[in-house]
Every structure is written in structure tokens, then in C-alpha cells.
Design an enzyme around this catalytic site. Structure first.
Site, PDB file in Angstrom:
ATOM      1  N   GLU A   1     -79.537 -41.086 -19.336  1.00 48.37           N
ATOM      2  CA  GLU A   1     -78.446 -41.818 -19.986  1.00 48.37           C
ATOM      3  C   GLU A   1     -77.113 -41.157 -19.648  1.00 48.37           C
ATOM      4  O   GLU A   1     -77.002 -39.936 -19.607  1.00 48.37           O
ATOM      5  CB  GLU A   1     -78.720 -41.812 -21.511  1.00 48.37           C
ATOM      6  CG  GLU A   1     -77.548 -42.110 -22.414  1.00 48.37           C
ATOM      7  CD  GLU A   1     -76.987 -43.519 -22.270  1.00 48.37           C
ATOM      8  OE1 GLU A   1     -77.770 -44.492 -22.211  1.00 48.37           O
ATOM      9  OE2 GLU A   1     -75.741 -43.636 -22.192  1.00 48.37           O
TER      10      GLU A   1
ATOM     11  N   GLN B   1     -78.893 -50.994 -30.642  1.00 49.24           N
ATOM     12  CA  GLN B   1     -79.008 -52.462 -30.662  1.00 49.24           C
ATOM     13  C   GLN B   1     -78.469 -53.011 -31.983  1.00 49.24           C
ATOM     14  O   GLN B   1     -78.662 -52.408 -33.024  1.00 49.24           O
ATOM     15  CB  GLN B   1     -80.474 -52.864 -30.491  1.00 49.24           C
ATOM     16  CG  GLN B   1     -81.093 -52.411 -29.174  1.00 49.24           C
ATOM     17  CD  GLN B   1     -80.688 -53.282 -27.996  1.00 49.24           C
ATOM     18  OE1 GLN B   1     -79.962 -54.262 -28.141  1.00 49.24           O
ATOM     19  NE2 GLN B   1     -81.136 -52.913 -26.811  1.00 49.24           N
TER      20      GLN B   1
ATOM     21  N   CYS C   1     -62.644 -67.503 -32.095  1.00 51.93           N
ATOM     22  CA  CYS C   1     -63.333 -66.214 -32.012  1.00 51.93           C
ATOM     23  C   CYS C   1     -64.247 -66.276 -30.792  1.00 51.93           C
ATOM     24  O   CYS C   1     -64.915 -67.271 -30.566  1.00 51.93           O
ATOM     25  CB  CYS C   1     -64.147 -66.007 -33.285  1.00 51.93           C
ATOM     26  SG  CYS C   1     -65.555 -64.922 -33.109  1.00 51.93           S
TER      27      CYS C   1
ATOM     28  N   CYS D   1     -68.393 -72.828 -38.391  1.00 54.64           N
ATOM     29  CA  CYS D   1     -67.560 -71.694 -38.765  1.00 54.64           C
ATOM     30  C   CYS D   1     -66.083 -72.076 -38.649  1.00 54.64           C
ATOM     31  O   CYS D   1     -65.690 -72.739 -37.687  1.00 54.64           O
ATOM     32  CB  CYS D   1     -67.904 -70.548 -37.826  1.00 54.64           C
ATOM     33  SG  CYS D   1     -66.790 -69.181 -37.936  1.00 54.64           S
TER      34      CYS D   1
ATOM     35  N   CYS E   1     -79.978 -57.646 -21.012  1.00 53.05           N
ATOM     36  CA  CYS E   1     -79.145 -58.445 -21.924  1.00 53.05           C
ATOM     37  C   CYS E   1     -78.219 -59.353 -21.116  1.00 53.05           C
ATOM     38  O   CYS E   1     -77.335 -59.990 -21.671  1.00 53.05           O
ATOM     39  CB  CYS E   1     -78.362 -57.541 -22.874  1.00 53.05           C
ATOM     40  SG  CYS E   1     -77.318 -56.357 -22.035  1.00 53.05           S
TER      41      CYS E   1
ATOM     42  N   CYS F   1     -68.013 -64.017 -41.779  1.00 54.13           N
ATOM     43  CA  CYS F   1     -68.683 -64.349 -40.521  1.00 54.13           C
ATOM     44  C   CYS F   1     -70.167 -64.581 -40.784  1.00 54.13           C
ATOM     45  O   CYS F   1     -70.788 -63.841 -41.539  1.00 54.13           O
ATOM     46  CB  CYS F   1     -68.485 -63.197 -39.538  1.00 54.13           C
ATOM     47  SG  CYS F   1     -69.514 -63.318 -38.073  1.00 54.13           S
TER      48      CYS F   1
ATOM     49  N   TYR G   1     -81.366 -45.705 -18.597  1.00 48.97           N
ATOM     50  CA  TYR G   1     -80.359 -46.305 -19.474  1.00 48.97           C
ATOM     51  C   TYR G   1     -80.886 -46.242 -20.911  1.00 48.97           C
ATOM     52  O   TYR G   1     -80.942 -47.246 -21.610  1.00 48.97           O
ATOM     53  CB  TYR G   1     -80.057 -47.752 -19.079  1.00 48.97           C
ATOM     54  CG  TYR G   1     -79.776 -47.984 -17.610  1.00 48.97           C
ATOM     55  CD1 TYR G   1     -78.479 -47.898 -17.112  1.00 48.97           C
ATOM     56  CD2 TYR G   1     -80.812 -48.286 -16.721  1.00 48.97           C
ATOM     57  CE1 TYR G   1     -78.229 -48.123 -15.758  1.00 48.97           C
ATOM     58  CE2 TYR G   1     -80.560 -48.507 -15.370  1.00 48.97           C
ATOM     59  CZ  TYR G   1     -79.263 -48.432 -14.895  1.00 48.97           C
ATOM     60  OH  TYR G   1     -79.014 -48.659 -13.570  1.00 48.97           O
TER      61      TYR G   1
ATOM     62  N   ASP H   1     -83.120 -50.513 -18.848  1.00 48.30           N
ATOM     63  CA  ASP H   1     -82.404 -51.330 -19.834  1.00 48.30           C
ATOM     64  C   ASP H   1     -80.902 -51.187 -19.600  1.00 48.30           C
ATOM     65  O   ASP H   1     -80.180 -50.620 -20.415  1.00 48.30           O
ATOM     66  CB  ASP H   1     -82.790 -50.837 -21.242  1.00 48.30           C
ATOM     67  CG  ASP H   1     -82.202 -51.685 -22.351  1.00 48.30           C
ATOM     68  OD1 ASP H   1     -81.622 -52.752 -22.053  1.00 48.30           O
ATOM     69  OD2 ASP H   1     -82.328 -51.282 -23.522  1.00 48.30           O
TER      70      ASP H   1
ATOM     71  N   CYS I   1     -69.286 -66.538 -31.325  1.00 44.33           N
ATOM     72  CA  CYS I   1     -70.320 -67.585 -31.339  1.00 44.33           C
ATOM     73  C   CYS I   1     -69.821 -68.860 -30.674  1.00 44.33           C
ATOM     74  O   CYS I   1     -68.653 -69.192 -30.768  1.00 44.33           O
ATOM     75  CB  CYS I   1     -70.684 -67.957 -32.777  1.00 44.33           C
ATOM     76  SG  CYS I   1     -71.300 -66.601 -33.746  1.00 44.33           S
TER      77      CYS I   1
HETATM   78  N1  SAH Z   1     -82.193 -48.527 -24.076  1.00 49.30           N
HETATM   79  C1  SAH Z   1     -81.187 -48.296 -25.072  1.00 49.30           C
HETATM   80  C2  SAH Z   1     -79.761 -48.509 -24.567  1.00 49.30           C
HETATM   81  C3  SAH Z   1     -79.492 -49.775 -23.804  1.00 49.30           C
HETATM   82  S1  SAH Z   1     -77.769 -50.148 -23.559  1.00 49.30           S
HETATM   83  C4  SAH Z   1     -81.441 -49.115 -26.318  1.00 49.30           C
HETATM   84  O1  SAH Z   1     -82.250 -50.034 -26.318  1.00 49.30           O
HETATM   85  O2  SAH Z   1     -80.822 -48.822 -27.343  1.00 49.30           O
HETATM   86  C5  SAH Z   1     -77.430 -49.525 -21.992  1.00 49.30           C
HETATM   87  C6  SAH Z   1     -77.200 -48.047 -21.949  1.00 49.30           C
HETATM   88  O3  SAH Z   1     -76.940 -47.681 -20.591  1.00 49.30           O
HETATM   89  C7  SAH Z   1     -76.008 -47.525 -22.757  1.00 49.30           C
HETATM   90  O4  SAH Z   1     -76.448 -46.511 -23.621  1.00 49.30           O
HETATM   91  C8  SAH Z   1     -75.059 -46.964 -21.684  1.00 49.30           C
HETATM   92  O5  SAH Z   1     -74.354 -45.808 -22.123  1.00 49.30           O
HETATM   93  C9  SAH Z   1     -76.004 -46.624 -20.570  1.00 49.30           C
HETATM   94  N2  SAH Z   1     -75.470 -46.581 -19.204  1.00 49.30           N
HETATM   95  C10 SAH Z   1     -74.496 -47.359 -18.661  1.00 49.30           C
HETATM   96  N3  SAH Z   1     -74.336 -47.068 -17.366  1.00 49.30           N
HETATM   97  C11 SAH Z   1     -75.224 -46.092 -17.050  1.00 49.30           C
HETATM   98  C12 SAH Z   1     -75.549 -45.387 -15.856  1.00 49.30           C
HETATM   99  N4  SAH Z   1     -74.923 -45.631 -14.709  1.00 49.30           N
HETATM  100  N5  SAH Z   1     -76.522 -44.456 -15.910  1.00 49.30           N
HETATM  101  C13 SAH Z   1     -77.178 -44.197 -17.067  1.00 49.30           C
HETATM  102  N6  SAH Z   1     -76.918 -44.836 -18.226  1.00 49.30           N
HETATM  103  C14 SAH Z   1     -75.956 -45.777 -18.226  1.00 49.30           C
END
Ligand code: SAH
Length: 392
Positions: free
Chosen positions: A273, A221, A20, A14, A348, A97, A250, A321, A23
């Protein structure tokens, strides 16, 4: 999963590689990228159990369906749009990109070309003058619906109606346009207030047989192809049964929990959330998919779990998550007290995953399966992982 043709293809390096921050592996054979990520994950997590072979993409190019460019001017006054140079506030100009969705990139190029005739000034971070700060474009992979978010320093876009008309003429596939106002001196992209100037103000996309509504502020995502593989793995690991209680912590717009709730109509899902917009989306998503066995709560996941543990409430499975920074001791401590028989950790952040697995394995859980999924080709260090933890 793998397509030998594409895994053997070496993409051209790239032109902005190294500047950047996106990547690090441009010009590296995709197979080699996967091998490197596998080794990295085995080094980090191998002590907990066998790491399954990473699931790669058949075609690793242009996978990002969310494209965000920051706008600036160089010393000669030319418009730059792209990303911040790693560790600085200098903007790297990006026109082509290899990981971003091509349609989203074209829309940003069109907006760039319209700025002069609409006399839209670019925001100057140092002086706090000008209007346009960022453009964010999201495309529903299955639906093709496209959302354009113009992040401005003030709510007034001069010649708004003609701007919308001209943009739609160039890209009739755009389904909604939103102005987001960010007048603060901040590195956050989006401000708190959004105003829809065309279409419904959100897009929909389909994942794992459910349709999801996505608002400008909600997390979704960025690699839809790999997301289905990720969620399928998580739901398979959970092995949810009718009558069981599932916590989706989350949960964002409810994607994982709703997928699970739909697969096992006899289970009960509670999503937690922090982002109120995402929770609103999750509730609407449940209704629109006619899923009645899922509810969503706005709040901090750690506090919620602690309150659950204090009240002696039960959960059989916990999906977690968290963001890259990982979970918190408050959350994990409460999970241990609630003692679900399975915890499915979707991560992640490999380092924080390692840290949090140490906690769980010290407190009565054992790692059953570890499945890395390549959600972010060419980025070298970013790997998504699903881990099944079972109660000893
Ligand atoms: N499971 C979802 C989102 C994952 S990303 C998916 O796969 O799309 C992580 C998420 O955690 C985000 O939406 C963010 O707003 C949330 N988050 C961050 N800190 C948090 C907390 N302390 N309590 C609850 N949610 C939270």
C-alpha cells in the site's frame, strides 16, 4: 439479500438532485437501479463471461458511514455545508442526504450551529482567509465509535477546549476529535498534518470477524454492509489453501488480506500500500487480531510486483483492489511474469476494470467469475465488482 419491501419503495426525489454530484438515481425504484447497473455491467464485461446477478442491499438508505462536508458562505453570509456542485466550486447546501449516515449528518449540523458563538470563521477559497474548510465524520458501523475531523487552514482552533466540551455534550457518542491542517490551495480535502484533540485519534470497526483501526487519512470502504459481502466473495473466489502465498495489492488498512490470513492460518499474506498511515494501521490491525501470517509493505504496488518478478519470487494468489483509475501496465506485466494461478480483481471502476481485463485475457489469464456488488445505491454509475482470473 433482497428485501421486497425496500426494493419496492420509491424514495422521494432529493431536493438537491442534479446539483450535488453524488447521486443520479434519486426517486428511482431500487429494483430498477439494480437492473440498470446489471445491464451496464453486462454490456461492459459480458464479453469476458457470464455476469452474476448484482448483489443489492436490503435497505439502501443512509449507507455511507463516512460523511464529508465542505464549508462555505453564500453571498448573504449564510453558512453552507455540503458538497461541491458537479464540475464547479459552488457549494450545494446539504441538510438531509438520503445516502449519508444520519448520525454523522446530525454532528455536522451541530458543528454548523456552533460556529457563530465560537467565532470560527469559514475559509474563503478565493481570498485564502478564514479557518474552517471541511468536516469529516466517520462512524464504525459495528462499534458505533465516531471520529470527527475538522479540516482547518491553521492548527489553532480558538476556544478549542470549550468547543470540544460543547460538541461532546451534544453528541456524547463521539469517541475522537482530530484537527487536520490544510493550508494549501488544493482540491484535496486533507492536509498532511493531523493533531488529535480528543480521544485516541482513530476509530475501530469490525468486518468479517476482524477488528480494524482506521486513521483519518486511511482509506476505508464507505458501505460496511456491502463490504462484508464484497470481501466474502473475494476470499471465496481466491480459495486459498494452507502453504500458499497471497499478495494483497492496494491493501489499504489490510482488510481483505487480514480476513484471508485469519481464515487460512497456514497461508502467508503480503499487503502492499502506498499510504504510509494505512500501512501503519494494517500492521497494528494484524497485531490486534493476533494474525501472525501477514506482513505489510509501504510502497507502490507496481514497483513492488516488478521487484518480486525480478527476484523470481512466487505468489499463488494476487488480490488487487486499485483506485478507480485502475491498475498499471507495470503492475499487470509483473503479475503475468510471477504467474499466480489466481488473480482476484476487486474494482470500483467498471471502465478501467474492462481495460485491465483485456490485458490479463491477452496475457494468459481467463475470466472465471464476475460478481457485481452494489456498494453505492442511488449513484447510477458506481459499481464494485469482484472478478476471478485463472491462469490458462
Ligand atoms: N483494499 C483496501 C483499499 C482499496 S482502495 C480496502 O478494501 O479497504 C485503494 C487503495 O490503493 C488506497 O488505500 C490507496 O491509498 C492505494 N493506492 C493507490 N495507488 C497505489 C499504488 N500505486 N500502490 C499501492 N497502493 C496504492
Amino acid at each position: 439479500m433482497m428485501n421486497s419491501k425496500n426494493t419496492l419503495k420509491i424514495p422521494a426525489a432529493c431536493p438537491v438532485s442534479g446539483r450535488c454530484g453524488g447521486c443520479r438515481d434519486t426517486g428511482v425504484l431500487y429494483r430498477t437501479q439494480l437492473d440498470n447497473k446489471q445491464k451496464m455491467m453486462e454490456k461492459l464485461l459480458g464479453g469476458f463471461g457470464a455476469v452474476e446477478p448484482i448483489l443489492g442491499m436490503a435497505d439502501p438508505m443512509h449507507y455511507r458511514n463516512k460523511v464529508h462536508h465542505v464549508f462555505a458562505r453564500d453571498k448573504k453570509g449564510n453558512v453552507l455545508a455540503g458538497c461541491y456542485e458537479a464540475g464547479s466550486h459552488r457549494v450545494v447546501d446539504i441538510r438531509d442526504c438520503m445516502i449519508e449516515d444520519e448520525k454523522c449528518q446530525q454532528i455536522i449540523l451541530t458543528i454548523r450551529s456552533m460556529l457563530r458563538s465560537f467565532r470560527i470563521l469559514i475559509y474563503d477559497e478565493d481570498r485564502g482567509t478564514g479557518l474552517l474548510r471541511h468536516v469529516l465524520v466517520r462512524r464504525g458501523f459495528q462499534t458505533g465509535e465516531i471520529m470527527v475531523v475538522l479540516v482547518l487552514s491553521s492548527p489553532i482552533l480558538p476556544g478549542k477546549n470549550n468547543f470540544v466540551k460543547a460538541l461532546l455534550k451534544a453528541h456524547p457518542e463521539i469517541t475522537t476529535i482530530v484537527i487536520n491542517v490544510n493550508d494549501e490551495d488544493t482540491s484535496m480535502v486533507l492536509g498532511k498534518v493531523s493533531k488529535t484533540i480528543y480521544g485516541p485519534g482513530f476509530i475501530r470497526d469490525t468486518l468479517c470477524g476482524c477488528t480494524f483501526r482506521i486513521s483519518p487519512q486511511s482509506f476505508y470502504q464507505v458501505n460496511p454492509v456491502q463490504t462484508e459481502i464484497l470481501y466474502d466473495t473475494a476470499v471465496r473466489y481466491a480459495d486459498l489453501k494452507s502453504g500458499e502465498q497471497l499478495i494483497d495489492a492496494y491493501c489499504g488498512i489490510g482488510t481483505i488480506g487480514l480476513t484471508a490470513a485469519k481464515n487460512v492460518p497456514g497461508c502467508r499474506v503480503t499487503g502492499v500500500e502506498l499510504n504510509a498511515d494505512a500501512v501503519r494501521d494494517a500492521r497494528i490491525n494484524a497485531k490486534e487480531n493476533r494474525i501472525t501470517n501477514a506482513r505489510f509493505i509501504a510502497g507502490d504496488a507496481g514497483k513492488y510486483m516488478e521487484a518480486m518478478a525480478d527476484a523470481g519470487e512466487r505468489a499463488d494468489v494476487v488480490f488487487m483492489d486499485p483506485p478507480r483509475s485502475g491498475s498499471t501496465e507495470q503492475f499487470m506485466k509483473a503479475v503475468v511474469r510471477i504467474a499466480p494461478s489466481r488473480v482476484v480483481y476487486i474494482s470500483c471502476g467498471p471502465d478501467t476494470l474492462q481495460r485491465d481485463l483485456k490485458y490479463f485475457t491477452k496475457h494468459g489469464y481467463r475470466v472465471g467469475r464476475i460478481q457485481p456488488v452494489d456498494m453505492f445505491p442511488f449513484t447510477a454509475e458506481h459499481v464494485e465488482t469482484v472478478v476471478l482470473l485463472t491462469k490458462v
